[in-house]
Write a protein that holds these residues in place. Structure first.
Motif, PDB file in Angstrom:
ATOM      1  N   ILE A 281    -105.465   3.372  32.110  1.00  0.00           N
ATOM      2  CA  ILE A 281    -105.207   1.951  31.870  1.00  0.00           C
ATOM      3  C   ILE A 281    -104.156   1.734  30.791  1.00  0.00           C
ATOM      4  O   ILE A 281    -103.428   0.744  30.816  1.00  0.00           O
ATOM      5  CB  ILE A 281    -106.520   1.202  31.548  1.00  0.00           C
ATOM      6  N   VAL A 282    -104.017   2.669  29.840  1.00  0.00           N
ATOM      7  CA  VAL A 282    -103.055   2.484  28.742  1.00  0.00           C
ATOM      8  C   VAL A 282    -101.613   2.513  29.241  1.00  0.00           C
ATOM      9  O   VAL A 282    -100.864   1.556  29.017  1.00  0.00           O
ATOM     10  CB  VAL A 282    -103.297   3.521  27.621  1.00  0.00           C
ATOM     11  N   PRO A 283    -101.166   3.569  29.947  1.00  0.00           N
ATOM     12  CA  PRO A 283     -99.783   3.504  30.445  1.00  0.00           C
ATOM     13  C   PRO A 283     -99.585   2.435  31.523  1.00  0.00           C
ATOM     14  O   PRO A 283     -98.518   1.835  31.607  1.00  0.00           O
ATOM     15  CB  PRO A 283     -99.515   4.907  30.992  1.00  0.00           C
ATOM     16  N   LEU A 284    -100.622   2.174  32.328  1.00  0.00           N
ATOM     17  CA  LEU A 284    -100.497   1.115  33.335  1.00  0.00           C
ATOM     18  C   LEU A 284    -100.282  -0.237  32.674  1.00  0.00           C
ATOM     19  O   LEU A 284     -99.443  -1.028  33.125  1.00  0.00           O
ATOM     20  CB  LEU A 284    -101.740   1.072  34.224  1.00  0.00           C
ATOM     21  N   TYR A 285    -101.035  -0.513  31.611  1.00  0.00           N
ATOM     22  CA  TYR A 285    -100.857  -1.771  30.880  1.00  0.00           C
ATOM     23  C   TYR A 285     -99.450  -1.854  30.301  1.00  0.00           C
ATOM     24  O   TYR A 285     -98.780  -2.878  30.421  1.00  0.00           O
ATOM     25  CB  TYR A 285    -101.899  -1.886  29.762  1.00  0.00           C
ATOM     26  N   ALA A 286     -98.974  -0.758  29.712  1.00  0.00           N
ATOM     27  CA  ALA A 286     -97.639  -0.764  29.106  1.00  0.00           C
ATOM     28  C   ALA A 286     -96.559  -0.982  30.155  1.00  0.00           C
ATOM     29  O   ALA A 286     -95.651  -1.809  29.962  1.00  0.00           O
ATOM     30  CB  ALA A 286     -97.403   0.555  28.362  1.00  0.00           C
TER      31      ALA A 286
END
Length: 172
Positions: A96-101
């Motif tokens: 979720i962290v790189p997807l959010y970014a």
């Protein structure tokens, strides 16, 4: 063989932790130029006599901030490709962290091109988070499917190998 049938495959804990840290850092690294621009970070670096100016002009990129941004945009996907290449299996929620970014940057760039200024509104960030969470959920389901296929292929290979050994015994 019983481990294969019971789905008790264990990936090493250290490898999983390392891949999770790499995956999270690939998303966080995209915001480095914003983090370096914060006054508290500049004061921290000044304690070690490290001075920098992100708005200083340099050739090609116009500002140091643009150079840092370009480097981050090149390094972040390379980290993700490294994780995939080494077949590391991070914790699924870490996607979720790189997807959010990436979603934040993609949609933010589109909205800036359309001349909208909504980046400090809470619902914008909430919609990006919901989109990233939905994409993460779909991705984790597809990874489970891929893992299940790999396990069934390993089981099939073991069964065929045992069958071949049994045929050799019967022939001899």
């Amino acid at each position: 063989m019983s481990q294969l049938l019971q789905n008790n495959f264990k990936i090493s804990r250290g490898k999983q932790i390392a891949s999770t840290i790499l995956l999270i850092s690939s998303g966080v690294i995209l915001y480095t130029e914003n983090i370096l621009d914060i006054v508290a970070v500049k004061k921290f670096f000044s304690l070690f006599s490290i001075e920098y100016d992100l708005d200083r002009a340099i050739p090609i990129f116009l500002k140091v901030k643009n150079l840092v941004y370009a480097l981050n945009m090149a390094i972040s996907p390379m980290i993700i490709m490294l994780i995939l290449l080494l077949r590391m299996k991070p914790v699924r929620w870490a996607f979720i962290v790189p997807l959010y970014a990436y979603l934040n940057m993609l949609i933010g760039t589109i909205l800036q091109a359309l001349e909208h200024e909504i980046f400090n509104i809470w619902w914008y960030r909430t919609l990006i988070f919901i989109g990233a969470a939905a994409t993460c959920w779909i991705l984790s389901k597809s990874l489970k499917y891929i893992d299940a296929n790999e396990k069934s292929e390993k089981i099939r290979d073991i069964i065929f190998e045992n069958y071949r050994k049994q045929l050799k015994k019967d022939v001899a």
